[in-house]
Design a protein around this motif. Sequence first.
Motif, PDB file in Angstrom:
ATOM      1  N   VAL A 127       0.592  -0.741  -0.078  1.00  0.00           N
ATOM      2  CA  VAL A 127       0.148  -0.077   0.626  1.00  0.00           C
ATOM      3  C   VAL A 127       0.671   1.421   0.124  1.00  0.00           C
ATOM      4  O   VAL A 127       0.259   2.141  -0.624  1.00  0.00           O
ATOM      5  N   ASN A 128       1.944   1.209   0.888  1.00  0.00           N
ATOM      6  CA  ASN A 128       2.570   2.595   0.414  1.00  0.00           C
ATOM      7  C   ASN A 128       3.059   2.797  -0.469  1.00  0.00           C
ATOM      8  O   ASN A 128       3.738   4.303  -0.936  1.00  0.00           O
ATOM      9  N   ASN A 129       4.008   2.131  -0.989  1.00  0.00           N
ATOM     10  CA  ASN A 129       4.734   2.224  -2.671  1.00  0.00           C
ATOM     11  C   ASN A 129       3.606   2.506  -2.961  1.00  0.00           C
ATOM     12  O   ASN A 129       3.941   3.153  -4.600  1.00  0.00           O
ATOM     13  N   LYS A 154       7.177   8.371   1.551  1.00  0.00           N
ATOM     14  CA  LYS A 154       7.869   6.909   1.260  1.00  0.00           C
ATOM     15  C   LYS A 154       9.184   6.417   1.808  1.00  0.00           C
ATOM     16  O   LYS A 154       8.948   5.239   2.136  1.00  0.00           O
ATOM     17  N   ASP A 155      10.100   7.172   1.686  1.00  0.00           N
ATOM     18  CA  ASP A 155      11.162   6.065   1.705  1.00  0.00           C
ATOM     19  C   ASP A 155      11.508   5.562   4.031  1.00  0.00           C
ATOM     20  O   ASP A 155      11.954   4.927   4.211  1.00  0.00           O
ATOM     21  N   SER A 156      10.390   6.833   4.623  1.00  0.00           N
ATOM     22  CA  SER A 156      10.853   6.641   5.738  1.00  0.00           C
ATOM     23  C   SER A 156      10.294   5.269   6.434  1.00  0.00           C
ATOM     24  O   SER A 156       9.893   4.720   7.363  1.00  0.00           O
ATOM     25  N   VAL A 157       8.407   5.390   5.707  1.00  0.00           N
ATOM     26  CA  VAL A 157       8.357   4.571   6.478  1.00  0.00           C
ATOM     27  C   VAL A 157       8.359   3.207   5.666  1.00  0.00           C
ATOM     28  O   VAL A 157       8.384   1.771   6.073  1.00  0.00           O
ATOM     29  N   ASN A 158       9.018   3.176   4.579  1.00  0.00           N
ATOM     30  CA  ASN A 158       9.913   1.622   3.714  1.00  0.00           C
ATOM     31  C   ASN A 158      10.793   1.875   4.382  1.00  0.00           C
ATOM     32  O   ASN A 158      10.865   0.543   4.771  1.00  0.00           O
ATOM     33  N   GLY A 159      11.545   2.804   5.013  1.00  0.00           N
ATOM     34  CA  GLY A 159      12.547   1.755   6.422  1.00  0.00           C
ATOM     35  C   GLY A 159      11.796   1.363   7.099  1.00  0.00           C
ATOM     36  O   GLY A 159      12.677   0.009   7.990  1.00  0.00           O
TER      37      GLY A 159
END
Length: 462
Positions: A127-129, A154-159
């Motif tokens: 979902v995030n991506n 996006k990058d912070s959540v992916n991390g």
Amino acid sequence: MIKKTALVLLLSSSLIYAQQITPGNYQARNETELVEFEFVLPPKAYDFNTSDLLVKWHVIMFDLLEQSTGYTPNVAGRSLAYVNLAAYESMLPGHPEYQSLSGQIQEYKRPEDYDVGEEYFNDATAVNNAIFSMVDKMFATAPYVWMEKVWAFKDSVNGVLESQLDLVTYQKSKNYGLAIADLIYDYSKTDGGHQSYIRSYDMNYLLPACEACFEIHRQADVENTGPLHPQWINNRTFVAENNTDFGIKPKVTFSKYPESPFYKMANEVYEESKTVNPGNKKYVIANFWDDAAGFTYTAPGHSFALLTMVMRNRTISLAEATEIYARLGIAVNDAIICSWKGKYKHNLIRPVAYINRYIDSAWEPKLLTPPFPEFPSGHSVQSAAMAEVLTATVGDNQEITDYSKFWVGEPRKFNSFWEAADEVSISRLYGGIHYRDALDQGQDMGRLVGKNVLEHLKFRAD
């Protein structure tokens, strides 16, 4: 200007915290800021595996709606609909209790290759991506500084999510979300509204000429030479049953004579405007729901903000949240198309033109008159569709505190989505830009749109 002690809610990537301020010590920050009056929301730690992920993404999108050129209400509603459709479709492999909208919404076919199963899949990562990719595509005119926030979030959540998963699950889920975004974006290109942010006004459209016909109010719209999105009537609705104006038409026949029902209806707008003065409740309501493009979330964005403010205080599963947001997006998008079908079918004269011609040549409404026909009220249609869908999916008797317009005044509080929708509708009478008939029948149209979304779309698998 903030005239009293307020509470600024600063949204970071992981939590919301509160700081008491006064006009003298307030300074703008890089984070998104929302101002509340007279009540305090407790700090909240966000869990990106839940509905919190959608809450945070929508706060970012509200900023984009304000800052991006060309994001009219039509474009905003369409963009939010497709972003949330992608979010819903991207979480499906992890939730067999849900099913795709393939074959349910018009012309959308999801290839069987996308049925990848639950193994090595994480819904939040997908979902995030998916949301990120859709936002990156749909908000093409967003200023660079605001898109930096999109990429950073996006990058912070992916991390965070990557640290919780094995490499195969994380990478598969990320790629799946990006693939779904590509699928939905390609689907969006065929609906008639692709890249509609490039040109909002149609300079080649010839407005019909008659006594009862709409005309552009030049004092309000000197920046354009044509009406707003006249071809939107041809856009594809998601729900086939919403591809209509439902046969709804003005109940009051145009007349310029003082004893006629139409004259009396216009005179109601004129007399009501005399009671709408700076500082009083009607004035605040008119401005609170103005939602003009260029400096607000727009009306569809405001409807999404109501849901987001509720979801901020009621954490639910990510899957359930994607369903609710997707339903709302579909309803709002279809509501705007339906209302536009009515507007450019009837081409009814706006109050400012009628009143200037037949009642008071010096009169001006409290709000700027937008450059499209009067009937029905688009605000009334889309807010009624919102209320119909959210009452059924979130619940009735839902307390809502709307702090999205802190520069207008104190936040407005409602006991249900319908109470909010009713205030949205009457605000257009207070603003002097709609007759009552357009409000009442606009709500009727919105109810029908919402009912169709609820009745004809099955999100849960049998």
